[in-house]
Design a protein around this motif. Structure first.
Motif, short mmCIF file in Angstrom:
data_model
loop_
_atom_site.label_atom_id
_atom_site.label_comp_id
_atom_site.label_asym_id
_atom_site.label_seq_id
_atom_site.Cartn_x
_atom_site.Cartn_y
_atom_site.Cartn_z
N THR A 263 0.82 -1.23 0.00
CA THR A 263 0.00 0.00 0.00
C THR A 263 0.84 1.26 0.00
OG1 THR A 263 -0.37 0.42 2.37
CG2 THR A 263 -1.79 -1.22 1.30
N GLY B 71 -6.01 -0.73 -6.42
CA GLY B 71 -5.86 -1.36 -5.12
C GLY B 71 -5.64 -2.86 -5.17
N VAL C 98 -14.38 -3.24 -0.79
CA VAL C 98 -12.92 -3.31 -0.70
C VAL C 98 -12.53 -3.59 0.74
CG1 VAL C 98 -12.55 -1.76 -2.65
CG2 VAL C 98 -12.68 -0.81 -0.33
N THR D 173 -10.62 -2.38 3.69
CA THR D 173 -10.00 -1.20 4.28
C THR D 173 -8.95 -1.66 5.29
OG1 THR D 173 -12.02 0.09 4.00
CG2 THR D 173 -10.40 0.92 5.57
N LEU D 174 -7.74 -1.15 5.16
CA LEU D 174 -6.63 -1.65 5.96
C LEU D 174 -6.43 -0.91 7.28
CD1 LEU D 174 -4.03 -2.21 3.12
CD2 LEU D 174 -5.48 -3.91 4.24
N ASP E 169 -10.25 4.11 11.98
CA ASP E 169 -10.39 5.57 11.98
C ASP E 169 -9.39 6.28 12.88
OD1 ASP E 169 -12.52 5.44 10.19
OD2 ASP E 169 -13.98 5.22 11.81
N ARG F 173 -1.23 7.23 7.93
CA ARG F 173 -2.46 8.00 8.08
C ARG F 173 -2.29 9.31 8.85
NH1 ARG F 173 -3.81 6.55 4.24
NH2 ARG F 173 -5.35 5.03 3.59
N GLY G 143 -4.55 2.84 1.14
CA GLY G 143 -5.01 2.28 2.40
C GLY G 143 -6.11 1.24 2.27
N PHE G 144 -6.26 0.66 1.07
CA PHE G 144 -7.23 -0.42 0.91
C PHE G 144 -6.72 -1.40 -0.14
CE2 PHE G 144 -8.40 2.47 -2.50
CZ PHE G 144 -8.67 1.62 -3.55
N TRP H 88 -10.73 -7.10 -2.58
CA TRP H 88 -10.85 -8.36 -1.87
C TRP H 88 -10.25 -9.53 -2.65
CZ3 TRP H 88 -11.32 -9.76 2.90
CH2 TRP H 88 -11.95 -8.91 3.82
#
Length: 322
Positions: free
Chosen positions: A54, A92, A193, A195-196, A199, A220, A231-232, A235
């Motif tokens: 990523t 991605g 997708v 998300t890696l 928040d 981040r 950041g994703f 799948w």
């Protein structure tokens, strides 16, 4: 652009850096070619630098490439296919076979340049690219020496966890989600997708401990955040990883030298140790005392030590043929 945090390094430099494009299995890849600012009598040794999963060329890969250029090497940092400024759809996608091909394509690009000695090309892989670089080097004998920093086999990391202790049910659940995403797409709907990052850094710590929190802080926050570091993952990246093994071909590296840089606090260090044990030729595992996995991306205290050893390694092993 990455922020400027005390004690952290960025890829920005007054050294010469040019934008380049080359193709990998028909996909255009975007790169930054970092060039030494000292005169040379002839073509120089060169290093391909692969980025973490990523990541993008403006982060850790660019930082190491810039440092290597300062040491007299031509150094190429680039964005993997489907990521950053490079081409490829869907965005991605993390396809291990393509990532290995990208490294070989980067070597091919360097061989086409008049300022590069095609017989003195090495590879530096960081994090996920460390695993991919082991596989690429095994199959591409143009690579004369290989170094890694915080190397992981990204497939092992997803299957077993960063510390190698993950419950197998976790990855089976991810495979179920990947299968669902493929079915969703087959029905003409937009697939979800993966998300890696959560928040907040607190959530990242709760999910992944110190390693998870450090990843969040790097990708981040102003420490090294970059708008093209997505950041994703798609799948279907997960089921492509399911049967991949970056370490299986390591014996094919043979007598070509291998250097593995590892932090003593890196929770992922077991993967570098496993890879090192499989290598059959000249090899060195170099421990950076006190460094975590992510510290070796940009923490000046540790990166400076890593660069000195890496530059020395390539200087010793990318020698001009008599």
């Amino acid at each position: 652009m990455p922020g400027t945090v005390p004690g952290r390094l960025t890829a920005e430099s007054p050294m010469a850096k040019i934008d380049v494009t080359f193709h990998s299995a028909g996909i255009p890849l975007a790169g930054h070619l970092h060039l030494p600012d000292t005169p040379a009598e002839g073509p120089r040794p060169a290093i391909v630098v692969g980025h973490p999963g990523t990541g993008v060329k403006e982060q850790a890969a660019g930082l190491y490439a810039r440092h290597l250029a300062e040491k007299g090497f031509v150094a190429l940092a680039y964005d993997a296919a489907y990521q950053g400024e490079s081409g490829g759809e869907p965005r991605g996608l993390e396809d291990p076979a393509q990532r290995v091909e990208d490294l070989k394509a980067a070597v091919s690009f360097l061989t086409s340049r008049g300022d590069v000695d095609p017989d003195r090309i090495g590879v530096l892989g960081i994090c996920a690219s460390g695993g991919y670089a082991l596989s690429a080097t095994a199959g591409d004998r143009r690579v004369k020496a290989l170094a890694t920093v915080s190397a992981v086999d990204v497939a092992r990391q997803f299957r077993l966890g960063a510390d190698g202790a993950q419950d197998p049910a976790v990855f089976l659940g991810m495979l179920d989600a990947a299968a669902h995403a493929r079915t969703t797409e087959a029905r003409g709907e937009e697939p979800p997708v993966l998300t890696l990052f959560p928040d907040t850094v607190e959530q990242a710590y709760a999910l992944g401990g110190e390693h998870g929190a450090e990843g969040f802080e790097y990708y981040r926050t102003e420490r090294a955040r970059h708008p093209r570091s997505a950041g994703f993952l798609t799948w279907n990246s997960i089921d492509k990883m399911a049967a991949f093994d970056a370490f299986a071909p390591i014996p094919l590296i043979g007598r070509r030298p291998l250097l593995m840089i590892v932090g003593t606090r890196a929770v992922t260090s077991w993967m570098s140790v496993e890879a090192f044990q499989r290598a059959t030729g000249p090899k060195e595992i170099h421990w950076i005392d006190g460094a975590s996995h992510v510290d070796l991306y940009d923490n000046k205290q540790y990166v400076d030590l890593a660069v000195e050893r890496i530059a020395g390694f390539f200087g010793e092993n990318l020698v001009r043929a008599a």
